[in-house]
Design a protein around this motif. Structure first.
Motif, PDB file in Angstrom:
ATOM      1  N   THR A   5      39.157  48.125  69.312  1.00  0.00           N
ATOM      2  CA  THR A   5      39.123  47.363  68.066  1.00  0.00           C
ATOM      3  C   THR A   5      40.369  46.501  67.929  1.00  0.00           C
ATOM      4  O   THR A   5      40.283  45.318  67.596  1.00  0.00           O
ATOM      5  CB  THR A   5      39.001  48.318  66.859  1.00  0.00           C
ATOM      6  OG1 THR A   5      37.819  49.102  67.015  1.00  0.00           O
ATOM      7  CG2 THR A   5      38.957  47.558  65.559  1.00  0.00           C
ATOM      8  N   ALA A   6      41.522  47.082  68.190  1.00  0.00           N
ATOM      9  CA  ALA A   6      42.776  46.326  68.056  1.00  0.00           C
ATOM     10  C   ALA A   6      42.798  45.127  68.996  1.00  0.00           C
ATOM     11  O   ALA A   6      43.147  44.013  68.585  1.00  0.00           O
ATOM     12  CB  ALA A   6      43.968  47.244  68.320  1.00  0.00           C
ATOM     13  N   ILE A   7      42.403  45.331  70.230  1.00  0.00           N
ATOM     14  CA  ILE A   7      42.415  44.242  71.207  1.00  0.00           C
ATOM     15  C   ILE A   7      41.414  43.163  70.812  1.00  0.00           C
ATOM     16  O   ILE A   7      41.716  41.970  70.852  1.00  0.00           O
ATOM     17  CB  ILE A   7      42.134  44.788  72.629  1.00  0.00           C
ATOM     18  CG1 ILE A   7      43.316  45.638  73.093  1.00  0.00           C
ATOM     19  CG2 ILE A   7      41.861  43.649  73.609  1.00  0.00           C
ATOM     20  CD1 ILE A   7      43.027  46.479  74.311  1.00  0.00           C
ATOM     21  N   ALA A   8      40.204  43.569  70.419  1.00  0.00           N
ATOM     22  CA  ALA A   8      39.182  42.590  70.023  1.00  0.00           C
ATOM     23  C   ALA A   8      39.625  41.786  68.814  1.00  0.00           C
ATOM     24  O   ALA A   8      39.473  40.558  68.769  1.00  0.00           O
ATOM     25  CB  ALA A   8      37.863  43.301  69.740  1.00  0.00           C
ATOM     26  N   LEU A   9      40.212  42.455  67.835  1.00  0.00           N
ATOM     27  CA  LEU A   9      40.622  41.745  66.620  1.00  0.00           C
ATOM     28  C   LEU A   9      41.805  40.815  66.862  1.00  0.00           C
ATOM     29  O   LEU A   9      41.917  39.784  66.195  1.00  0.00           O
ATOM     30  CB  LEU A   9      40.920  42.729  65.497  1.00  0.00           C
ATOM     31  CG  LEU A   9      39.663  43.391  64.931  1.00  0.00           C
ATOM     32  CD1 LEU A   9      40.029  44.435  63.887  1.00  0.00           C
ATOM     33  CD2 LEU A   9      38.707  42.370  64.367  1.00  0.00           C
ATOM     34  N   MET A  10      42.655  41.145  67.810  1.00  0.00           N
ATOM     35  CA  MET A  10      43.748  40.228  68.136  1.00  0.00           C
ATOM     36  C   MET A  10      43.180  38.895  68.638  1.00  0.00           C
ATOM     37  O   MET A  10      43.726  37.837  68.350  1.00  0.00           O
ATOM     38  CB  MET A  10      44.670  40.837  69.193  1.00  0.00           C
ATOM     39  CG  MET A  10      45.526  41.977  68.667  1.00  0.00           C
ATOM     40  SD  MET A  10      46.659  41.472  67.395  1.00  0.00           S
ATOM     41  CE  MET A  10      47.699  40.373  68.327  1.00  0.00           C
ATOM     42  N   ALA A  11      42.085  38.958  69.373  1.00  0.00           N
ATOM     43  CA  ALA A  11      41.456  37.728  69.866  1.00  0.00           C
ATOM     44  C   ALA A  11      40.623  37.053  68.779  1.00  0.00           C
ATOM     45  O   ALA A  11      40.594  35.825  68.683  1.00  0.00           O
ATOM     46  CB  ALA A  11      40.579  38.048  71.071  1.00  0.00           C
ATOM     47  N   LEU A  12      39.948  37.844  67.947  1.00  0.00           N
ATOM     48  CA  LEU A  12      39.048  37.274  66.934  1.00  0.00           C
ATOM     49  C   LEU A  12      39.767  36.778  65.677  1.00  0.00           C
ATOM     50  O   LEU A  12      39.263  35.886  64.994  1.00  0.00           O
ATOM     51  CB  LEU A  12      37.995  38.308  66.532  1.00  0.00           C
ATOM     52  CG  LEU A  12      36.975  38.668  67.601  1.00  0.00           C
ATOM     53  CD1 LEU A  12      36.097  39.805  67.134  1.00  0.00           C
ATOM     54  CD2 LEU A  12      36.144  37.451  67.977  1.00  0.00           C
ATOM     55  N   TRP A  13      40.909  37.341  65.366  1.00  0.00           N
ATOM     56  CA  TRP A  13      41.608  36.987  64.119  1.00  0.00           C
ATOM     57  C   TRP A  13      41.907  35.496  63.986  1.00  0.00           C
ATOM     58  O   TRP A  13      41.582  34.894  62.951  1.00  0.00           O
ATOM     59  CB  TRP A  13      42.872  37.827  63.965  1.00  0.00           C
ATOM     60  CG  TRP A  13      43.621  37.541  62.700  1.00  0.00           C
ATOM     61  CD1 TRP A  13      44.869  37.016  62.588  1.00  0.00           C
ATOM     62  CD2 TRP A  13      43.173  37.755  61.364  1.00  0.00           C
ATOM     63  NE1 TRP A  13      45.216  36.890  61.280  1.00  0.00           N
ATOM     64  CE2 TRP A  13      44.197  37.334  60.489  1.00  0.00           C
ATOM     65  CE3 TRP A  13      41.995  38.248  60.806  1.00  0.00           C
ATOM     66  CZ2 TRP A  13      44.092  37.400  59.113  1.00  0.00           C
ATOM     67  CZ3 TRP A  13      41.882  38.321  59.416  1.00  0.00           C
ATOM     68  CH2 TRP A  13      42.925  37.896  58.593  1.00  0.00           C
TER      69      TRP A  13
END
Length: 175
Positions: free
Chosen positions: A144-152
């Motif tokens: 989740t953390a990695i995905a949100l860093m890209a999606l944010w």
């Protein structure tokens, strides 16, 4: 187990926080220690907590030097300013709130508090302000953390309404 070091800015780090890592011999705990050292996070004490079977084990770190594992002790953990929990949810449920009530900032890496009202779920680069003044903070899981860093950044610009994400993870946290 107690470490005082000259910071890279010179002088002793007396005013730096006392930091503890619970679960320091596990894959996540080892990674936390590595990141703290790589980023040269100053501390006046660095306490590595593990199980009783790991008590006394010596760890060498390029930044912090020689460190000695301690068996977890609630009383000892209460003397930390910041405690990073790299343990399972059962341990976190038993100790995290008690420690935070004693004034320790507890950052929990388990799933125990991720959905609990009043406990902020923090990714520092995204919502650090949500944790201000809180003593118990939850981390999302690694995916989740990695995905949100890209999606944010995309969300900030285009307002993502929904994302369908598939992940494939190893059977252990070590990969």
């Amino acid at each position: 187990s107690i470490f005082t070091r000259k910071s890279s800015m010179g002088g002793m780090s007396k005013n730096a926080p006392k930091i503890g890592i619970v679960g320091a011999t596990g894959a996540v705990g080892e990674e936390i220690l590595k990141v703290l050292g790589t980023r040269e996070v100053p501390c006046s004490e660095l306490c590595l907590f593990a199980s009783e079977k790991s008590q006394g084990k010596i760890i060498r770190d390029d930044f912090y030097g020689t460190l000695k594992m301690e068996a977890f002790s609630f009383d000892r953990a209460c003397h930390m300013d910041i405690l990073l929990l790299a343990v399972g949810g059962d341990f976190s449920l038993e100790w995290a709130e008690k420690l935070s009530e004693k004034g320790v900032i507890v950052i929990d890496n388990s799933s125990a508090f991720r959905m609990k009202d009043g406990v902020p779920l923090i990714i520092p680069e995204i919502n650090m302000k949500s944790g201000k003044g809180k003593k118990l903070i939850a981390n999302p899981n690694c995916t989740t953390a990695i995905a949100l860093m890209a999606l944010w950044p995309i969300h900030k610009k285009y307002k993502i309404k929904r994302a369908i994400i598939s992940t494939y993870q190893a059977a252990s946290g070590a990969g």
